[in-house]
Design an enzyme around this catalytic site. Structure first.
Site, mmCIF file in Angstrom:
data_model
loop_
_atom_site.group_PDB
_atom_site.id
_atom_site.type_symbol
_atom_site.label_atom_id
_atom_site.label_comp_id
_atom_site.label_asym_id
_atom_site.label_seq_id
_atom_site.Cartn_x
_atom_site.Cartn_y
_atom_site.Cartn_z
ATOM 1 N N HIS A 1 -11.550 -2.625 -4.371
ATOM 2 C CA HIS A 1 -10.181 -2.575 -4.426
ATOM 3 C C HIS A 1 -10.181 -3.610 -5.587
ATOM 4 O O HIS A 1 -10.503 -4.203 -5.370
ATOM 5 C CB HIS A 1 -9.184 -3.382 -3.341
ATOM 6 N N LYS A 49 1.641 5.718 -6.409
ATOM 7 C CA LYS A 49 2.678 5.143 -5.218
ATOM 8 C C LYS A 49 3.561 6.324 -4.351
ATOM 9 O O LYS A 49 4.271 7.335 -5.167
ATOM 10 C CB LYS A 49 3.388 3.906 -5.155
#
Length: 360
Positions: free
Chosen positions: A295, A164
């Site tokens: 995803h 991230k």
């Protein structure tokens, strides 16, 4: 063959660390579709963190179950369209599509079981396995923890790792990427994900600062609803942009493609409309040479990926709980293969149902 009943339930599965620090658990809204032929299809939809699960189940029970019971479960396309056109006052994004996906997934399970074939063979098999990318790398991690997690995936043969971005100081994010690249070397692909934290200007600035580190993709650079701004980022940086985990149905992905907003699309099988719609999205993207990397939900997504020519990667989340399924997904030499069992090949383990079913 006719659908005789649909039994719904809710299963809440705790996450393990490190994911548990952000989402204590994920909630599955389950639809068991029963037929007069004795074949049962398992449909389910997963809500990360569990938010909205009660609403999805209510929509499923009130709007979809009465519509579907009594129909031929092999008429999957007709049922999907009927669900889509039902409740015209509710746009098919968010809650309704989560519920539709559960039904669609269960119907494909019935079809596969009825002909004793895995669904990926019915979709049109294209590959035997797909490369895995390791996913995790939350903002709380130190650089050492990022590298250790990446190395744990490398030890399983994986050559792609995602973490991230989104620290308050962009320079800190850039430095973290530099250190991770230095530690991993050039034979490990690095993917980064801002999770919609930045506006277009910030993402363009960060993307240009990161250009030297040979990143595989730059995910969700802006809010998912800002398709034009995502396209602005994609046009302004050289790192390929990935997005789509928060988009719904072929129409949403058509808009992303027409805007040239991404080079990789990340449909979520529970958000986009199930197997039926993910296949349509993948085929649409193939006409533009855009690759698909779904995803989460690897246990279902893999069946689509091995059936299309434009598959990129399958996501495997660090800390994913074990023992949820009778046959947990596994990484073998950095790849994942689809189940060879009839239908979609997945079933909750008896122990998971006993421990995690929260009602009905």
């Amino acid at each position: 063959m006719k659908i005789t009943s649909i039994e719904t339930s809710t299963v809440h599965v705790p996450n393990g660390p490190p994911v548990s620090a952000y989402y204590a658990g994920n909630t599955y809204v389950v639809a068991r579709i029963r037929t007069d032929a004795g074949i049962e299809g398992l449909g389910y939809t997963m809500l990360v963190g569990g938010m909205g699960a009660r609403t999805v189940r209510a929509y499923l029970e009130e709007s979809l179950v009465p519509l579907v019971v009594g129909r031929d479960p092999l008429q999957i396309g007709a049922i999907w369209q009927a669900m889509y056109e039902n409740d015209r006052g509710i746009r098919k994004k968010g809650i309704p599509v989560y519920a539709m996906s559960a039904i669609d997934i269960g119907l494909w399970d019935i079809l596969g079981k009825s002909v004793d074939r895995p669904v990926w063979q019915l979709f049109g098999a294209h590959a035997e396995r797909i490369p895995v990318y390791g996913s995790g790398g939350f903002l709380s991690y130190t650089v050492d923890e990022l590298v250790a997690e990446a190395e744990s995936f490398r030890a399983q043969g994986c050559r792609h790792y995602k973490f991230k971005l989104g620290r308050p100081n962009i320079a800190e994010d850039v430095e973290r990427v530099r250190q991770v690249r230095e530690a991993l070397g050039d034979d490990m692909e690095i993917l980064v994900d801002t999770n919609q934290r930045w506006d277009a200007a910030t993402s363009i600035r960060a993307g240009n600062m990161l250009d030297a580190y040979n990143l595989y993709w730059y995910e969700e650079p802006v809010l998912a609803d800002n398709i034009e701004q995502c396209a602005d980022v994609a046009a302004a940086i050289s790192i390929p942009v990935a997005t789509g985990e928060n988009e719904y149905t072929r129409y949403g992905f058509r808009d992303l493609i027409e805007a040239r907003a991404a080079q990789y699309l990340n449909p979520d099988i529970h958000r986009c409309g199930g197997f039926s719609e993910m296949l349509k999205i993948a085929h649409l993207a193939a006409a533009y040479d855009i690759r698909i990397a779904p995803h989460l939900v690897p246990e279902l997504s893999i069946s689509v990926l091995v059936s299309i020519p434009n598959a990129a990667l399958v996501e495997f989340l660090a800390g994913a709980p074990e023992g949820v399924w009778e046959h947990d997904p596994v990484i073998v030499d950095g790849h994942m293969a689809p189940p060879d069992r009839p239908g979609h090949g997945m079933a909750f383990s008896a122990e998971a149902l006993k421990r995690y079913t929260v009602d009905g």
